[in-house]
Design a protein around this motif. Structure first.
Motif: not given
Length: 321
Positions: A112-129
């Motif tokens: 399971l890959l979890l991010s502690s990002s406090s402002a950026i939704p994961s869709t913003a950085f997984t769009d190319r995966l």
């Protein structure tokens, strides 16, 4: 999770990553932590020593705590056998996009890959995966080994299974996960915090109160109330027997007028400097370490009191039934 003692990889050992490391180790998990900082070993040792008595106050066994933490030489080594990855990198979309591409490639397919990002939704950085189904946000509040909330925010392609596993994992380490149904920048907690901060800054700028006076108002009123019931239940109770309906119907118009008068501070450089100096005048005479320890001590006391109150309430209900 099916594995009762999962291996957790912590990527990034700043304030949040070190706190996660202490929490996971405190719950008996095997932790692999990595960060390019040259003082990683010293930072981990200091964080575990600082957190150990706080974890013990929460009923956790901290005997041999450092032995549960392994320092990994890099991301690949850290995630090689991981069941869960908790990422704590910079708030930068490009950085997270590159890092999560590495995590997808190097971590086991079940991890399971979890991010502690406090402002950026994961869709913003997984769009190319291609494999984004197991990636989602697990945003804590600082420090996560003390503050229970974790905002669980799935991306557009996150699977339901991953959401369920994330909730189960955070509950297994004593956190209170809340799943948010829509992605929104800053998520819920930080948006609420920023809305309150905006008005707090406005009130200080207008000379209504000083920073320390505003903090005293919060601690002795809303902070106390919201730690037990939250804004909506607090308003429902504030309406008396008529509840929230009475509150909305009778106080709603005056609330609307107050909303219209709320401030929107511009915070130009001159205003920002004045505010910084006002806060430094209020608290700058004490070290970050001392202030942080006092905060953590008080937060633990609040959590203990709430736990005790909840136990007493449950016992009373069982007696009445």
């Amino acid at each position: 999770m099916s594995n009762t003692h999962p291996t957790v990889a912590v990527i990034g050992a700043g304030t949040i990553g070190l706190s996660w490391t202490a929490l996971f180790a405190g719950h008996g998990l095997r932790v692999r932590v990595t960060d390019p900082r040259p003082d990683l070993a010293e930072a981990v040792d200091a964080a575990l020593a600082e957190a150990a008595p706080q974890l013990a106050r929460q009923g956790l066994d901290t005997t041999g705590l450092p032995g549960r933490v392994h320092l990994a030489g890099g991301v690949t080594e850290a995630v090689r056998d991981a069941d869960v990855v908790q990422e704590n990198g910079p708030e930068n979309t490009g950085f997270k996009r590159e890092l999560f591409a590495t995590l997808v490639r190097e971590a086991p397919s079940h991890a399971l890959l979890l991010s502690s990002s406090s402002a950026i939704p994961s869709t913003a950085f997984t769009d190319r995966l291609d494999d984004a189904g197991r990636i989602l946000i697990g945003h804590p509040f600082n420090p996560p080994h003390l503050v229970p909330l974790v905002e669980v925010v799935p991306g557009r392609r996150t699977s339901e299974e991953a959401v369920t596993r994330a909730v189960e994992f955070y509950r297994s380490v004593g956190r209170v996960p809340v799943v948010e149904r829509k992605e929104i920048p800053g998520f819920v907690g930080n948006r609420l915090q920023n809305a309150l901060s905006r008005e707090a800054i406005h009130l200080v700028e207008q000379g209504v109160v000083s920073p320390s006076e505003l903090d005293a108002i919060m601690v002795n009123s809303l902070g106390l109330r919201w730690s037990t019931v939250g804004p909506f239940l607090g308003a429902h109770l504030g309406g008396g027997p008529g509840g929230y309906r009475h509150m909305a119907e009778h106080i709603g118009p005056s609330m609307q007028r107050m909303w219209d008068s709320l401030g929107r501070p511009e915070q130009n450089p001159e205003q920002t400097e004045r505010l910084i100096r006002a806060v430094e005048d209020a608290y700058g005479y004490r070290s970050y370490r001392d202030l942080g320890r006092e905060r953590d001590h008080k937060q633990l006391a609040v959590l203990a009191a709430l736990k005790d109150a909840g136990t007493t309430s449950k016992q009373n209900q069982e007696t009445r039934s």
